[in-house]
Design a protein around this motif. Sequence first.
Motif, PDB file in Angstrom:
ATOM      1  N   GLY A  83       0.804  -1.213   0.000  1.00 44.00           N
ATOM      2  CA  GLY A  83       0.000   0.000   0.000  1.00 44.00           C
ATOM      3  C   GLY A  83       0.838   1.265   0.000  1.00 44.00           C
ATOM      4  O   GLY A  83       0.493   2.245  -0.659  1.00 44.00           O
ATOM      5  N   ALA A  84       1.937   1.247   0.731  1.00 50.57           N
ATOM      6  CA  ALA A  84       2.812   2.419   0.772  1.00 50.57           C
ATOM      7  C   ALA A  84       3.371   2.727  -0.613  1.00 50.57           C
ATOM      8  O   ALA A  84       3.491   3.899  -0.993  1.00 50.57           O
ATOM      9  CB  ALA A  84       3.938   2.212   1.785  1.00 50.57           C
ATOM     10  N   TRP A  85       3.709   1.694  -1.381  1.00 50.13           N
ATOM     11  CA  TRP A  85       4.188   1.916  -2.750  1.00 50.13           C
ATOM     12  C   TRP A  85       3.099   2.541  -3.615  1.00 50.13           C
ATOM     13  O   TRP A  85       3.384   3.405  -4.446  1.00 50.13           O
ATOM     14  CB  TRP A  85       4.714   0.628  -3.379  1.00 50.13           C
ATOM     15  N   ILE A  86       1.858   2.122  -3.397  1.00 51.88           N
ATOM     16  CA  ILE A  86       0.742   2.754  -4.109  1.00 51.88           C
ATOM     17  C   ILE A  86       0.658   4.224  -3.681  1.00 51.88           C
ATOM     18  O   ILE A  86       0.455   5.111  -4.509  1.00 51.88           O
ATOM     19  CB  ILE A  86      -0.590   2.017  -3.823  1.00 51.88           C
ATOM     20  N   GLY A  87       0.822   4.482  -2.389  1.00 54.62           N
ATOM     21  CA  GLY A  87       0.815   5.850  -1.877  1.00 54.62           C
ATOM     22  C   GLY A  87       1.935   6.699  -2.451  1.00 54.62           C
ATOM     23  O   GLY A  87       1.745   7.880  -2.728  1.00 54.62           O
ATOM     24  N   VAL A  88       3.101   6.106  -2.646  1.00 53.53           N
ATOM     25  CA  VAL A  88       4.216   6.829  -3.278  1.00 53.53           C
ATOM     26  C   VAL A  88       3.839   7.195  -4.719  1.00 53.53           C
ATOM     27  O   VAL A  88       4.064   8.320  -5.164  1.00 53.53           O
ATOM     28  CB  VAL A  88       5.519   5.993  -3.244  1.00 53.53           C
ATOM     29  N   PHE A  89       3.254   6.240  -5.428  1.00 51.78           N
ATOM     30  CA  PHE A  89       2.827   6.504  -6.802  1.00 51.78           C
ATOM     31  C   PHE A  89       1.819   7.651  -6.855  1.00 51.78           C
ATOM     32  O   PHE A  89       1.984   8.602  -7.618  1.00 51.78           O
ATOM     33  CB  PHE A  89       2.210   5.235  -7.416  1.00 51.78           C
ATOM     34  N   VAL A  90       0.783   7.566  -6.015  1.00 49.67           N
ATOM     35  CA  VAL A  90      -0.265   8.582  -6.028  1.00 49.67           C
ATOM     36  C   VAL A  90       0.245   9.894  -5.431  1.00 49.67           C
ATOM     37  O   VAL A  90       0.115  10.957  -6.043  1.00 49.67           O
ATOM     38  CB  VAL A  90      -1.514   8.097  -5.246  1.00 49.67           C
ATOM     39  N   GLY A  91       0.808   9.826  -4.228  1.00 47.68           N
ATOM     40  CA  GLY A  91       1.165  11.034  -3.494  1.00 47.68           C
ATOM     41  C   GLY A  91       2.355  11.780  -4.055  1.00 47.68           C
ATOM     42  O   GLY A  91       2.321  13.008  -4.169  1.00 47.68           O
ATOM     43  N   ILE A  92       3.403  11.060  -4.397  1.00 47.72           N
ATOM     44  CA  ILE A  92       4.602  11.739  -4.911  1.00 47.72           C
ATOM     45  C   ILE A  92       4.580  11.813  -6.432  1.00 47.72           C
ATOM     46  O   ILE A  92       4.712  12.894  -7.005  1.00 47.72           O
ATOM     47  CB  ILE A  92       5.888  11.059  -4.400  1.00 47.72           C
TER      48      ILE A  92
END
Length: 140
Positions: A83-92
């Motif tokens: 999930g954090a990798w998905i968050g990196v994709f979306v957020g950053i």
Amino acid sequence: MFSKSNLIATLVAAIVMFFLGYLIWGIATVSFFEEHTIVNTMKEVPNLGLIALGNLVGAFVLSSLYSKWARGHHSVGEGFQFGAWIGVFVGIGMGLIWYATANWMDLTGHVVEAIIDIIYYGIIGSIIALIYQKTATKKD
């Protein structure tokens, strides 16, 4: 794709996404983002039905991707990492593109949004992993 684990994880994740999203962006960070918004494009009254549908679709995609990524090894930590990798994709990743192309928020707003996205999707990934772990078929 339509396994018991995937469907249950989708349903639970969609519900958590809806309510956790409301707690984060609808209550906890409203005043912060108001201060860092350049152009307010928010609707006065959001369409909760479409938000719920969007969360359901997003949860299904995340759950389906997780099942491929995990390859049968399910843990809360692995789910958070996913999930954090998905968050990196979306957020950053997407956040930098939005910052470069639109006058939506200032840089501080985008940085905070990225941090929130990483944590939010990490939590969602953990929940999906937990559901997969609990519903996995037992090997003799």
